[in-house]
Motif scaffolding. Structure first.
Motif, PDB file in Angstrom:
ATOM      1  N   GLY A  15      -3.059  -1.344   0.618  1.00  0.00           N
ATOM      2  CA  GLY A  15      -3.955  -2.147   1.461  1.00  0.00           C
ATOM      3  C   GLY A  15      -3.643  -1.994   2.948  1.00  0.00           C
ATOM      4  O   GLY A  15      -2.931  -1.062   3.348  1.00  0.00           O
ATOM      5  N   PRO A  16      -4.114  -2.947   3.789  1.00  0.00           N
ATOM      6  CA  PRO A  16      -3.939  -2.832   5.244  1.00  0.00           C
ATOM      7  C   PRO A  16      -2.466  -2.699   5.661  1.00  0.00           C
ATOM      8  O   PRO A  16      -2.138  -1.924   6.557  1.00  0.00           O
ATOM      9  N   LEU A  17      -1.573  -3.430   4.966  1.00  0.00           N
ATOM     10  CA  LEU A  17      -0.157  -3.365   5.336  1.00  0.00           C
ATOM     11  C   LEU A  17       0.417  -1.975   5.045  1.00  0.00           C
ATOM     12  O   LEU A  17       1.123  -1.377   5.863  1.00  0.00           O
ATOM     13  N   GLY A  18       0.079  -1.473   3.859  1.00  0.00           N
ATOM     14  CA  GLY A  18       0.562  -0.149   3.436  1.00  0.00           C
ATOM     15  C   GLY A  18       0.083   0.939   4.386  1.00  0.00           C
ATOM     16  O   GLY A  18       0.871   1.799   4.819  1.00  0.00           O
ATOM     17  N   VAL A  19      -1.204   0.901   4.761  1.00  0.00           N
ATOM     18  CA  VAL A  19      -1.704   1.977   5.617  1.00  0.00           C
ATOM     19  C   VAL A  19      -1.172   1.842   7.048  1.00  0.00           C
ATOM     20  O   VAL A  19      -0.975   2.848   7.737  1.00  0.00           O
ATOM     21  N   THR A  20      -0.882   0.594   7.486  1.00  0.00           N
ATOM     22  CA  THR A  20      -0.289   0.433   8.820  1.00  0.00           C
ATOM     23  C   THR A  20       1.081   1.111   8.841  1.00  0.00           C
ATOM     24  O   THR A  20       1.432   1.831   9.789  1.00  0.00           O
ATOM     25  N   ALA A  21       1.832   0.920   7.751  1.00  0.00           N
ATOM     26  CA  ALA A  21       3.148   1.564   7.671  1.00  0.00           C
ATOM     27  C   ALA A  21       2.966   3.088   7.676  1.00  0.00           C
ATOM     28  O   ALA A  21       3.717   3.811   8.349  1.00  0.00           O
ATOM     29  N   MET A  22       1.949   3.575   6.957  1.00  0.00           N
ATOM     30  CA  MET A  22       1.757   5.034   6.884  1.00  0.00           C
ATOM     31  C   MET A  22       1.335   5.631   8.226  1.00  0.00           C
ATOM     32  O   MET A  22       1.678   6.769   8.545  1.00  0.00           O
ATOM     33  N   LEU A  23       0.576   4.825   9.006  1.00  0.00           N
ATOM     34  CA  LEU A  23       0.152   5.314  10.328  1.00  0.00           C
ATOM     35  C   LEU A  23       1.367   5.646  11.200  1.00  0.00           C
ATOM     36  O   LEU A  23       1.322   6.524  12.048  1.00  0.00           O
ATOM     37  N   ILE A  24       2.459   4.893  10.978  1.00  0.00           N
ATOM     38  CA  ILE A  24       3.677   5.132  11.764  1.00  0.00           C
ATOM     39  C   ILE A  24       4.570   6.142  11.050  1.00  0.00           C
ATOM     40  O   ILE A  24       5.101   7.076  11.646  1.00  0.00           O
ATOM     41  N   LEU A  25       4.708   5.952   9.733  1.00  0.00           N
ATOM     42  CA  LEU A  25       5.683   6.764   8.996  1.00  0.00           C
ATOM     43  C   LEU A  25       5.289   8.238   8.865  1.00  0.00           C
ATOM     44  O   LEU A  25       6.154   9.112   8.867  1.00  0.00           O
ATOM     45  N   LEU A  26       3.995   8.524   8.728  1.00  0.00           N
ATOM     46  CA  LEU A  26       3.601   9.932   8.542  1.00  0.00           C
ATOM     47  C   LEU A  26       3.968  10.782   9.771  1.00  0.00           C
ATOM     48  O   LEU A  26       4.670  11.782   9.631  1.00  0.00           O
ATOM     49  N   PRO A  27       3.527  10.366  10.996  1.00  0.00           N
ATOM     50  CA  PRO A  27       3.943  11.162  12.158  1.00  0.00           C
ATOM     51  C   PRO A  27       5.471  11.156  12.331  1.00  0.00           C
ATOM     52  O   PRO A  27       6.068  12.193  12.649  1.00  0.00           O
ATOM     53  N   MET A 258      -6.074   9.592   7.617  1.00  0.00           N
ATOM     54  CA  MET A 258      -5.263  10.231   6.572  1.00  0.00           C
ATOM     55  C   MET A 258      -5.587  11.716   6.462  1.00  0.00           C
ATOM     56  O   MET A 258      -4.692  12.568   6.485  1.00  0.00           O
ATOM     57  N   LEU A 259      -6.863  12.034   6.341  1.00  0.00           N
ATOM     58  CA  LEU A 259      -7.223  13.446   6.179  1.00  0.00           C
ATOM     59  C   LEU A 259      -7.210  14.201   7.507  1.00  0.00           C
ATOM     60  O   LEU A 259      -6.849  15.375   7.545  1.00  0.00           O
ATOM     61  N   VAL A 260      -7.601  13.527   8.598  1.00  0.00           N
ATOM     62  CA  VAL A 260      -7.590  14.217   9.897  1.00  0.00           C
ATOM     63  C   VAL A 260      -6.157  14.661  10.214  1.00  0.00           C
ATOM     64  O   VAL A 260      -5.883  15.839  10.467  1.00  0.00           O
ATOM     65  N   PHE A 261      -5.231  13.687  10.166  1.00  0.00           N
ATOM     66  CA  PHE A 261      -3.830  14.012  10.475  1.00  0.00           C
ATOM     67  C   PHE A 261      -3.271  14.965   9.413  1.00  0.00           C
ATOM     68  O   PHE A 261      -2.554  15.925   9.722  1.00  0.00           O
TER      69      PHE A 261
END
Ligand SMILES: NC(=O)C1=CN([C@@H]2O[C@H](COP(=O)(O)OP(=O)(O)OC[C@H]3O[C@@H](n4cnc5c(N)ncnc54)[C@H](OP(=O)(O)O)[C@@H]3O)[C@@H](O)[C@H]2O)C=CC1
Ligand SMILES: CC(C)CCC[C@@H](C)[C@H]1CC=C2C3=C(CC[C@@]21C)[C@@]1(C)CC[C@H](O)C(C)(C)[C@@H]1CC3
Length: 418
Positions: A15-27, A258-261
């Motif tokens: 959900g929103p919390l998980g994707v917020t973490a991914m926005l930071i963790l992936l880069p 997700m797909l752009v990055f």
């Protein structure tokens, strides 16, 4: 007309919390890998010895190089195509058209880069620019995803992806609101999925090989294998470009961060990790071991290509002689499910082949470090998660027929194990 109200699709990725973490963790993970590969200890699970300053990350030259690269790939995409394929039917019953000229783009890029190198283009300087290039690509991915999000705000409801229209803006920004964002006939998702990142990965690998040759007199056997294997993977993807039109990314997922990055930054800068590692940490590799690794790659490729081609042929024309004799289960949608051949062995034989190939890409880097095995670990997690998502979608689509298929073919990816 379809309603623009938030969809009721179940939230994914925490959900929103998980994707917020991914926005930071992936880069962050991507930069960690880039730094770890060039560091002495090359440790996957340790914090980087130092954090680069802005002056090391930000470079107008890197940004310019990125835009030249993107511009070149756009120009090659717009060249006349040998074929124009139709995608699957959309919600509004229309079908989009896609140029099939990805392999041509790869060959033309190789010719242009070859020409450039012959007149002094310093391709060997690219490895030294990876950090600022990755930074420029990350910034571009954030800005591009914001523009896509804004574009989706004025798109008709029928153009929205089933999962990226939750009403939570961070979640929708990450997953992507619009299914097939286009400018005229230029399809952003299809272009990004197969061109700049995938082709860029091959040329980053090549630059690392050339840099190794400059440093040590000739490229190592391990570097040749990694370059050859990954070139085969990218060449195969572009040769069979049309089959990407039936993947989950194109038919189900919106085009968001997700797909752009993933397409523009994650693929070229993390999938080239083995070659990066080998440049800074040369590994001895004997001929017998190299032959064994080639055999593993060949087995993986045989399964991957066999399974993907069998399904694509069957979906296009079930009476094609190569698939007509296979056993199938009918479904209420009128489509059938294969229960023999590759798809009778496990429910995702293509993932199995892909994972075996991933192992073959890491083995040339030896067993002394975990870092070059990152791709194998990440890819296992990605495919297990992807398989579960696909399973849910197939259950919704095919109901009892899917349950029957699961009973007949009980293993998901690895026979008798998983
Ligand atoms: N290197 C990388 O980073 C990545 C690589 N990949 C690779 O991309 C490729 C495509 O993967 P992906 O898009 O996830 O999914 P698949 O190509 O496996 O497609 C899944 C779909 O196939 C159809 N299907 C499933 N079972 C059957 C059956 N028994 N008979 C006929 N059709 C069936 C269903 O769609 P329908 O019935 O609607 O046709 C299902 O939704 C794989 O090889 C994967 O390994 C994927 C992600 C990342
Ligand atoms: C970083 C995030 C957590 C996830 C990003 C995922 C993307 C990197 C991948 C999602 C599906 C992909 C596919 C390929 C590359 C990676 C991404 C974009 C693919 C183009 C690789 C080559 C294959 O032959 C293929 C089947 C064409 C692949 C399609 C899916």
């Amino acid at each position: 007309m379809a309603s623009r109200e938030a969809s009721q699709a179940p939230l994914e990725f925490g959900g929103p919390l998980g994707v917020t973490a991914m926005l930071i963790l992936l880069p962050a993970t991507m930069f960690h890998l880039l730094l770890a590969a060039r560091s002495g200890p090359a440790r996957l699970l340790a914090l980087p010895a130092y954090l680069p300053g802005l002056e090391e990350l930000w470079s107008p030259r890197a940004l310019l190089l990125l835009f030249i690269w993107l511009g070149l790939q756009v120009a090659l995409y717009l060249l006349p195509a040998r074929k124009v394929a139709e995608g699957l039917e959309l919600k509004d019953k229309s079908r989009l058209r896609y140029p099939i000229n990805g392999f041509q783009a790869l060959v033309l890029t190789a010719l242009l880069v070859g020409l450039g190198v012959s007149v002094g283009l310093p391709l060997g300087a690219l490895p030294g620019m990876l950090l600022p290039l990755a930074f420029a690509t990350t910034l571009t991915s954030f800005i591009f995803s914001l523009l896509l999000y804004a574009k989706a705000l004025v798109a008709p409801a029928s153009a929205l992806a089933p999962g990226g229209n939750s009403g939570n803006s961070v979640y929708d920004f990450f997953l992507g609101r619009e299914l097939n964002p286009r400018l005229g006939s230029f399809d952003f998702k299809y272009f990004c999925e197969l061109r700049p990142g995938l082709i860029g990965w091959v040329f980053i690998n090549l630059a690392l090989l050339m840099q190794e040759a400059e440093l040590r007199g000739s490229p190592s056997l391990a570097m040749w294998l990694v370059n050859g294997f990954q070139l085969l993977y990218v060449g195969d993807a572009l040769w069979y470009e049309e089959s990407v039109l039936t993947t989950m990314d194109i038919i189900h997922d919106g085009f968001g961060f997700m797909l752009v990055f993933g397409d523009l930054a994650w693929v070229p800068f993390t999938y080239s990790l083995q070659a990066q590692f080998l440049l800074y940490h040369p590994q001895p590799l004997g001929l017998p071991m190299a032959l064994l690794i080639c055999l593993i790659k060949a087995v993986g490729y045989y399964i991957f290509r066999g399974a993907n081609s069998q399904k694509n042929t069957f979906r296009k024309n079930p009476s094609d002689p190569s698939v007509a004799g296979l056993e199938t289960i009918p479904t209420a949608t009128g489509r059938q499910l294969l229960v023999s051949g590759w798809w009778g062995m496990v429910r995702h034989p293509n993932y199995l082949g892909d994972l075996i190939m991933a192992l073959a890409w890491s083995l040339p880097c030896g067993l002394s470090h975990l870092l070059p095995y990152f791709y194998l670990l990440y890819f296992t997690a990605l495919l297990v998660h992807r398989e579960a998502r696909d399973e849910q979608q197939c259950l919704r689509k095919y109901g009892r027929a899917w349950q029957e298929y699961c009973k007949r073919v009980p293993y998901r990816i690895i026979p008798y194990v998983y």
